[in-house]
Structure formats: structure tokens, C-alpha cells
Enzyme design. Structure first.
Site, PDB file in Angstrom:
ATOM      1  N   GLY A   1       5.883  21.159  -7.715  1.00 29.40           N
ATOM      2  CA  GLY A   1       6.941  22.129  -7.944  1.00 29.40           C
ATOM      3  C   GLY A   1       6.991  22.534  -9.394  1.00 29.40           C
ATOM      4  N   CYS A   2       8.156  22.943  -9.853  1.00 26.95           N
ATOM      5  CA  CYS A   2       8.323  23.385 -11.234  1.00 26.95           C
ATOM      6  C   CYS A   2       7.839  22.319 -12.197  1.00 26.95           C
ATOM      7  CB  CYS A   2       9.794  23.700 -11.500  1.00 26.95           C
ATOM      8  SG  CYS A   2      10.174  24.019 -13.219  1.00 26.95           S
ATOM      9  N   PHE A   3       6.956  22.706 -13.109  1.00 26.35           N
ATOM     10  CA  PHE A   3       6.371  21.696 -13.990  1.00 26.35           C
ATOM     11  C   PHE A   3       7.339  21.157 -15.035  1.00 26.35           C
ATOM     12  CE2 PHE A   3       3.794  25.596 -15.706  1.00 26.35           C
ATOM     13  CZ  PHE A   3       4.930  26.186 -16.229  1.00 26.35           C
ATOM     14  N   TRP A   4       8.483  21.809 -15.244  1.00 26.10           N
ATOM     15  CA  TRP A   4       9.453  21.261 -16.203  1.00 26.10           C
ATOM     16  C   TRP A   4       9.856  19.843 -15.841  1.00 26.10           C
ATOM     17  CZ3 TRP A   4      13.335  25.964 -16.198  1.00 26.10           C
ATOM     18  CH2 TRP A   4      12.733  27.055 -16.847  1.00 26.10           C
TER      19      TRP A   4
ATOM     20  N   TYR B   1      19.118  25.024 -14.894  1.00 22.71           N
ATOM     21  CA  TYR B   1      18.104  24.507 -13.966  1.00 22.71           C
ATOM     22  C   TYR B   1      17.823  23.044 -14.275  1.00 22.71           C
ATOM     23  CZ  TYR B   1      13.802  24.294 -11.186  1.00 22.71           C
ATOM     24  OH  TYR B   1      12.843  23.951 -10.265  1.00 22.71           O
TER      25      TYR B   1
END
Length: 230
Positions: free
Chosen positions: A57-60, A203
Site C-alpha cells: 500500500g502507501c509507502f509512507w 493521513y
């Protein structure tokens, strides 16, 4: 995907390309921690630093979790697969370039083994039952995938996915796949160390800070309070 709300965080051309995520997802869509099984196959990796690639998913959030793991020397957000011409946020966000948002992790196997990284990854970072989505993000670029960098990692990853499927920890089938390494492209600078640079981003607060809290609670011996920066 997540929206970059901080004024001046990214160029206008980039900001305009970033979709507004849905924050009205039902509770079932939240990424709840799951105590993934203790690996029954340990990675035999020697004493030198090793590299692994994880897509979840989102790499953050993926980067943030690994940046808080003892033994991790670096965690870099980027794009795995596809080609160099389309390895940008604007292009990969279309979901048609073949890339996955991913994180390249360099770690010391004397402190944390690859199999232990897998357990952490599936416990607090990625839901292995979701195909082409994680949290509020949708598209093939958000698929969960393991990208082994050598034969030992591939053997350990394959064994662990089978172990997870048989464990009964998840009510749905495990759909995370092993992908052959192609090429890893570093993401833009504003994506690197995103959580530590933007701790109040909405987020981060909703989707990623809980992952760090779960890491600390579930794996205290692996948790490091400091954030390893790139």
C-alpha cells in the site's frame, strides 16, 4: 490516494495530480493489527547487511514502520517494477504502469532477520487478504507483494505465506504474491521520511501512526523509538 494538505509541501503540478482519498470507509476497511504467526523457518543470511523490498500500500506507512525497527539501517520509499520512464508519482498513481509503491529496506540480520521482518510486515503494516488495495487506497500500485532479493529470501517468503494461510489468523485467503525483482526506483524527495517530517498530516494520523503504536505494543524487542532517516 492520500492528499498532501501541507501548504507548499509539493509543487502545484504534483499536488493537482494527487487524488483526494475517501475518509468515509467503513470500519471493516481499517488496517487492524493481526498477530502474524511466529515464522517456523528462519532466514540464514550470514553476517553482512542485507536488502529486501516490500510493497504494502502507501509507502509512507511501510517506510515508517521499518524505520522504527531495530536493525534496519535504511528504508527508502520508491516504485518497484515498470520502467524508468514512468517511475514517478504522477504516472504510477494511474495504476497502469506496472509499478508498486514499495520500500527498499537495508537491515542487519544479526539484529533482525528477514523472517522477522515478514512477521512485522504482516502484523502491523499490510493486510495480506486484500488484492490491489490497502486502507483507503485502491489500484494495482497499492498491491501487497514480497520482492525477494536472493534465493534464501524467496524460500523463506514462500514458506511464510504458506504458514500464514494455514494459521487461521485471517478469515479470507492470503493473496499477497512473491514478485521477481526487476528494478527499484527511488521516489521523489518529498515522499522520503514522510511521517517524521509531517507528523500531523491527517493521513499519517489516521492510517500510519496506529501502525507504529502496534509495532511498539506487539514487538517491543524490535521497536526503536528513534526514526532512521534516509
Amino acid at each position: 490516494m492520500r492528499r498532501l494538505l501541507l501548504a507548499g509541501l509539493v509543487p502545484l503540478a504534483v499536488a493537482s495530480a494527487i487524488a483526494i482519498p475517501s475518509y468515509s470507509q467503513p470500519a471493516a476497511a481499517l488496517e487492524r493489527p493481526v498477530a502474524a504467526p511466529t515464522p517456523n523457518r528462519f532466514a540464514n543470511e550470514g553476517s553482512g547487511l542485507q536488502t529486501a523490498v516490500f510493497a504494502g500500500g502507501c509507502f509512507w506507512g511501510v517506510e515508517a514502520v521499518f524505520s522504527h525497527v531495530n536493525g534496519v539501517k535504511s528504508a527508502v520509499s520508491g516504485y518497484h517494477g515498470g520502467n524508468a520512464a514512468t517511475a514517478t508519482y504522477e504516472r504510477t498513481n494511474t495504476g497502469v504502469t506496472g509499478h508498486a509503491e514499495a520500500v527498499r529496506v537495508v537491515y542487519d540480520p544479526k539484529i533482525v532477520r528477514y523472517d522477522q521482518l515478514l512477521q512485522i510486515f504482516f502484523s502491523v503494516t499490510a493486510d495480506p487478504t486484500l488484492r490491489n488495495r490497502q486502507g483507503p487506497d485502491r489500484g494495482s500500485q497499492y498491491r501487497a507483494a514480497l520482492v525477494p532479493m536472493n534465493a534464501e529470501q524467496r524460500r523463506v517468503a514462500a514458506a511464510y505465506l504458506k504458514q500464514m494461510q494455514a494459521s487461521g489468523k485471517w478469515s479470507s485467503p492470503i493473496v499477497t504474491e512473491i514478485e521477481s525483482y526487476r528494478k527499484f526506483y527511488d521516489a521523489e524527495d518529498y515522499h522520503q521520511d514522510f511521517m517524521v517530517k509531517n507528523p500531523r498530516h491527517r493521513y499519517i494520523l489516521r492510517w500510519d501512526k496506529p501502525k507504529i503504536a502496534a509495532l511498539k505494543q506487539m514487538y517491543p524487542s524490535h521497536y526503536r523509538s528513534t526514526f532512521v532517516r534516509n
